[in-house]
Design an enzyme around this catalytic site. Structure first.
Site, PDB file in Angstrom:
ATOM      1  N   GLY A  46       0.842  -1.187   0.000  1.00  0.00           N
ATOM      2  CA  GLY A  46       0.000   0.000   0.000  1.00  0.00           C
ATOM      3  C   GLY A  46       0.873   1.232   0.000  1.00  0.00           C
ATOM      4  CD  GLN A  51       3.351   5.761   2.767  1.00  0.00           C
ATOM      5  OE1 GLN A  51       2.378   5.194   2.272  1.00  0.00           O
ATOM      6  NE2 GLN A  51       4.371   5.096   3.295  1.00  0.00           N
ATOM      7  CB  CYS A 100       5.433   2.074   7.459  1.00  0.00           C
ATOM      8  SG  CYS A 100       4.849   3.555   6.633  1.00  0.00           S
ATOM      9  CG  LEU A 101       6.744   1.178   1.364  1.00  0.00           C
ATOM     10  CD1 LEU A 101       6.082   1.492   0.026  1.00  0.00           C
ATOM     11  CD2 LEU A 101       7.896   0.201   1.188  1.00  0.00           C
ATOM     12  CG  HIS A 142      -0.438   0.791   7.235  1.00  0.00           C
ATOM     13  ND1 HIS A 142       0.528   0.263   8.059  1.00  0.00           N
ATOM     14  CD2 HIS A 142       0.202   1.709   6.456  1.00  0.00           C
ATOM     15  CE1 HIS A 142       1.691   0.840   7.801  1.00  0.00           C
ATOM     16  NE2 HIS A 142       1.525   1.721   6.831  1.00  0.00           N
ATOM     17  CD  GLU A 143      -1.166   2.228   2.801  1.00  0.00           C
ATOM     18  OE1 GLU A 143      -0.776   3.405   2.646  1.00  0.00           O
ATOM     19  OE2 GLU A 143      -0.391   1.302   3.119  1.00  0.00           O
ATOM     20  CG  HIS A 146       0.283   6.364   5.679  1.00  0.00           C
ATOM     21  ND1 HIS A 146       1.412   6.894   6.262  1.00  0.00           N
ATOM     22  CD2 HIS A 146       0.586   5.065   5.391  1.00  0.00           C
ATOM     23  CE1 HIS A 146       2.353   5.952   6.336  1.00  0.00           C
ATOM     24  NE2 HIS A 146       1.869   4.831   5.824  1.00  0.00           N
TER      25      HIS A 146
HETATM   26 ZN    ZN Z   1       2.821   3.038   5.802  1.00  0.00          ZN
END
Ligand code: ZN
Length: 165
Positions: A46, A51, A100-101, A142-143, A146
């Site tokens: 995701g 991000q 998480c990226l 999670h997304e 963000h």
């Molecule tokens: Zn993330």
């Protein structure tokens, strides 16, 4: 199509509530395609727009089927979700490692509700409501977090459970 640079903590855009998308343009579709490509190149499941330093309520997700500790997780087709709102339908939680990226090299077990309702718009601006459970419910929580300026580490109750991936 170019790969987009991913923003890492402590960049303040990761802590902002993103602006709603109001115009569903060809540029938005192009952005979604670039985000999907960037997500896969980074081995993510995701990716939210903040991000990649874009202040708009859009995230993408999608993944191949995989198996972990004997549990099979089905493939999820690549898709974009715009202006998401989540409500919990079943507050029982399941705990699973998340990463998480934007927080590279760290994982932690996170408890999340097992079933949620997603109210959002698709890439054409069409509103939809979907009830989602299991791993997919975790990803969209999670997304959506963000886009509200929330990171997965905010859900950690025991910091000793944070570890290097
Ligand atoms: Zn993330």
């Amino acid at each position: 199509m170019k790969k987009l640079p991913i923003v890492i903590i402590p960049d303040p855009i990761l802590r902002q509530k993103s602006k709603p998308v109001t115009e569903f343009t060809p540029e938005l579709k192009k952005l979604a395609d670039q985000m999907i490509k960037t997500m896969h190149q980074a081995n993510g499941v995701g990716l939210a727009a903040n991000q990649i330093n874009i202040d708009q309520q859009i995230f993408v997700y999608g993944m191949e089927a995989f198996e972990d500790e004997g549990i099979k997780y089905p493939a999820i087709p690549d898709q974009a979700v715009i202006n998401p709102r989540i409500t919990v339908l079943d507050s029982r939680t399941q705990t699973m490692d998340e990463g998480c990226l934007s927080i590279p090299g760290i994982v932690a077990p996170i408890a999340r509700p097992i079933k949620v309702r997603l109210e959002a718009q698709d890439i054409d601006g069409q509103p939809f409501i979907r009830d989602i459970s299991g791993y997919e419910a975790r990803v969209i929580q999670h997304e959506t977090d963000h886009l509200n300026g929330v990171l997965f580490l905010d859900h950690v109750t025991d910091p000793t459970q944070i570890r290097r991936s």
